[in-house]
Design a protein around this motif. Structure first.
Motif, PDB file in Angstrom:
ATOM      1  N   UNK A  68       0.813  -1.229   0.000  1.00  0.00           N
ATOM      2  CA  UNK A  68       0.000   0.000   0.000  1.00  0.00           C
ATOM      3  C   UNK A  68       0.840   1.270   0.000  1.00  0.00           C
ATOM      4  N   UNK A  69       1.919   1.283   0.777  1.00  0.00           N
ATOM      5  CA  UNK A  69       2.777   2.471   0.823  1.00  0.00           C
ATOM      6  C   UNK A  69       3.452   2.694  -0.520  1.00  0.00           C
ATOM      7  N   UNK A  70       3.939   1.621  -1.134  1.00  0.00           N
ATOM      8  CA  UNK A  70       4.583   1.754  -2.439  1.00  0.00           C
ATOM      9  C   UNK A  70       3.591   2.249  -3.484  1.00  0.00           C
ATOM     10  N   UNK A  71       2.363   1.742  -3.426  1.00  0.00           N
ATOM     11  CA  UNK A  71       1.333   2.205  -4.364  1.00  0.00           C
ATOM     12  C   UNK A  71       0.975   3.658  -4.091  1.00  0.00           C
ATOM     13  N   UNK A  72       0.978   4.050  -2.812  1.00  0.00           N
ATOM     14  CA  UNK A  72       0.630   5.417  -2.448  1.00  0.00           C
ATOM     15  C   UNK A  72       1.620   6.449  -2.952  1.00  0.00           C
ATOM     16  N   UNK A  73       2.837   6.019  -3.295  1.00  0.00           N
ATOM     17  CA  UNK A  73       3.844   6.956  -3.795  1.00  0.00           C
ATOM     18  C   UNK A  73       3.427   7.610  -5.102  1.00  0.00           C
ATOM     19  N   UNK A  74       2.433   7.024  -5.769  1.00  0.00           N
ATOM     20  CA  UNK A  74       1.921   7.642  -6.994  1.00  0.00           C
ATOM     21  C   UNK A  74       1.130   8.909  -6.703  1.00  0.00           C
ATOM     22  N   UNK A  75       0.736   9.110  -5.439  1.00  0.00           N
ATOM     23  CA  UNK A  75      -0.061  10.268  -5.043  1.00  0.00           C
ATOM     24  C   UNK A  75       0.846  11.412  -4.588  1.00  0.00           C
ATOM     25  N   UNK A  76       0.622  12.592  -5.135  1.00  0.00           N
ATOM     26  CA  UNK A  76       1.413  13.761  -4.743  1.00  0.00           C
ATOM     27  C   UNK A  76       1.163  14.119  -3.276  1.00  0.00           C
ATOM     28  N   UNK A  77      -0.103  14.022  -2.848  1.00  0.00           N
ATOM     29  CA  UNK A  77      -0.429  14.360  -1.450  1.00  0.00           C
ATOM     30  C   UNK A  77       0.260  13.399  -0.488  1.00  0.00           C
ATOM     31  N   UNK A  78       0.312  12.127  -0.856  1.00  0.00           N
ATOM     32  CA  UNK A  78       0.968  11.137  -0.005  1.00  0.00           C
ATOM     33  C   UNK A  78       2.467  11.412   0.083  1.00  0.00           C
ATOM     34  N   UNK A  79       3.091  11.718  -1.038  1.00  0.00           N
ATOM     35  CA  UNK A  79       4.529  12.026  -1.032  1.00  0.00           C
ATOM     36  C   UNK A  79       4.809  13.283  -0.216  1.00  0.00           C
ATOM     37  N   UNK A  80       3.906  14.268  -0.302  1.00  0.00           N
ATOM     38  CA  UNK A  80       4.102  15.503   0.459  1.00  0.00           C
ATOM     39  C   UNK A  80       4.044  15.234   1.960  1.00  0.00           C
ATOM     40  N   UNK A  81       3.118  14.374   2.379  1.00  0.00           N
ATOM     41  CA  UNK A  81       3.021  14.066   3.805  1.00  0.00           C
ATOM     42  C   UNK A  81       4.198  13.219   4.283  1.00  0.00           C
ATOM     43  N   UNK A  82       4.711  12.335   3.432  1.00  0.00           N
ATOM     44  CA  UNK A  82       5.919  11.589   3.794  1.00  0.00           C
ATOM     45  C   UNK A  82       7.084  12.547   4.020  1.00  0.00           C
ATOM     46  N   UNK A  83       7.157  13.579   3.182  1.00  0.00           N
ATOM     47  CA  UNK A  83       8.218  14.580   3.354  1.00  0.00           C
ATOM     48  C   UNK A  83       8.049  15.321   4.668  1.00  0.00           C
ATOM     49  N   UNK A  84       6.812  15.647   5.035  1.00  0.00           N
ATOM     50  CA  UNK A  84       6.563  16.321   6.312  1.00  0.00           C
ATOM     51  C   UNK A  84       6.939  15.422   7.486  1.00  0.00           C
ATOM     52  N   UNK A  85       6.608  14.150   7.388  1.00  0.00           N
ATOM     53  CA  UNK A  85       6.927  13.209   8.459  1.00  0.00           C
ATOM     54  C   UNK A  85       8.436  13.031   8.618  1.00  0.00           C
ATOM     55  N   UNK A  86       9.168  13.271   7.545  1.00  0.00           N
ATOM     56  CA  UNK A  86      10.610  13.039   7.560  1.00  0.00           C
ATOM     57  C   UNK A  86      11.403  14.266   8.003  1.00  0.00           C
ATOM     58  N   UNK A  87      10.706  15.351   8.320  1.00  0.00           N
ATOM     59  CA  UNK A  87      11.394  16.575   8.741  1.00  0.00           C
ATOM     60  C   UNK A  87      11.183  16.804  10.234  1.00  0.00           C
ATOM     61  N   UNK A  88      12.274  17.017  10.925  1.00  0.00           N
ATOM     62  CA  UNK A  88      12.223  17.219  12.378  1.00  0.00           C
ATOM     63  C   UNK A  88      12.845  18.572  12.683  1.00  0.00           C
ATOM     64  N   UNK A  89      12.009  19.536  13.121  1.00  0.00           N
ATOM     65  CA  UNK A  89      12.484  20.893  13.342  1.00  0.00           C
ATOM     66  C   UNK A  89      12.549  21.269  14.807  1.00  0.00           C
ATOM     67  N   UNK A  90      12.953  22.504  15.088  1.00  0.00           N
ATOM     68  CA  UNK A  90      13.050  22.974  16.486  1.00  0.00           C
ATOM     69  C   UNK A  90      11.732  22.864  17.245  1.00  0.00           C
ATOM     70  N   UNK A  91      10.609  23.112  16.572  1.00  0.00           N
ATOM     71  CA  UNK A  91       9.315  23.019  17.256  1.00  0.00           C
ATOM     72  C   UNK A  91       9.011  21.582  17.694  1.00  0.00           C
ATOM     73  N   UNK A  92       9.555  20.598  16.942  1.00  0.00           N
ATOM     74  CA  UNK A  92       9.360  19.202  17.337  1.00  0.00           C
ATOM     75  C   UNK A  92      10.116  18.882  18.626  1.00  0.00           C
ATOM     76  N   UNK A  93      11.303  19.463  18.773  1.00  0.00           N
ATOM     77  CA  UNK A  93      12.049  19.263  20.020  1.00  0.00           C
ATOM     78  C   UNK A  93      11.309  19.904  21.191  1.00  0.00           C
ATOM     79  N   UNK A  94      10.698  21.053  20.938  1.00  0.00           N
ATOM     80  CA  UNK A  94       9.892  21.690  21.978  1.00  0.00           C
ATOM     81  C   UNK A  94       8.716  20.801  22.370  1.00  0.00           C
TER      82      UNK A  94
END
Length: 204
Positions: A68-94
């Protein structure tokens, strides 16, 4: 005079593809967990019977888990959320510091579309799934690897499966405690008030 903003209107959170990826993955993971329980808990094994069928279901559900995850990579929205999940910023440490100190004030837990806990969970479950898939394949194709590899794979597979069960129980428990979050995954939208309160840095 500008009228006050309507905080009850819905805002889009997940696309249809993202929701189906989540649902399909949840079903496959559920099959893996339930069949594993039937294989390792004697009382369940006796109640269910048909061990060969249970083993087959467990193997194929595990093998299909990444699909399912591999198939979901065809979706732009899914790829965008994967990118968000993969970013850890200062607010996340807070957010993490507040969580560790059990500070439940919303002002102390800044979050974008996903909070730090969700990001850590997503990374952990993705890594655990890959490890389970690899060790499961070593156990499945016994003639391709030496005995010491299979023994080690079985040890890792069994104990990681127990850990996954505990983590999934926590994940489900947190979802049950947040109806609006469940609504977002069920319908694709959440209320503006919830989004502003729980994810103040998110700009949908």
């Amino acid at each position: 005079m500008t009228p006050p903003a309507d905080t009850t209107t819905g805002v889009g959170r997940f696309s249809r593809t993202e929701r189906w990826v989540h649902r399909t993955t949840a079903v496959l993971m559920g099959v893996c967990v339930l069949t594993a329980a039937c294989l390792y808990i004697p009382q369940l094994a006796e109640f269910v019977g048909r061990r060969a069928l249970v083993v087959t279901l467990h193997e194929w559900a595990g093998l299909a888990l990444p699909v399912p995850v591999l198939a979901g990579l065809a979706s732009r929205a899914f790829r965008a959320d994967l990118s968000r999940l993969n970013r850890f910023g200062p607010h996340d440490r807070t957010w993490l510091r507040a969580a560790l100190h059990r500070d439940k004030r919303h002002a102390s837990r800044p979050a974008g579309k996903f909070n730090a806990g969700q990001k850590i969970y997503a990374a952990w479950i993705a890594g655990a799934t890959l490890v389970m898939l690899g060790t499961g394949l070593l156990m499945w194709f016994t003639h391709l690897t030496p005995l010491v590899w299979r023994t080690s794979a079985t040890f890792v597979h069994d104990w990681l499966a127990l850990t996954i069960g505990i983590v999934l129980a926590g994940h489900i428990g947190m979802a049950l405690a947040d109806p609006e979050s469940r609504r977002g995954m069920r319908t694709g939208s959440v209320s503006r008030e919830w989004a502003d309160r729980e994810h103040p840095l998110w700009r949908p």
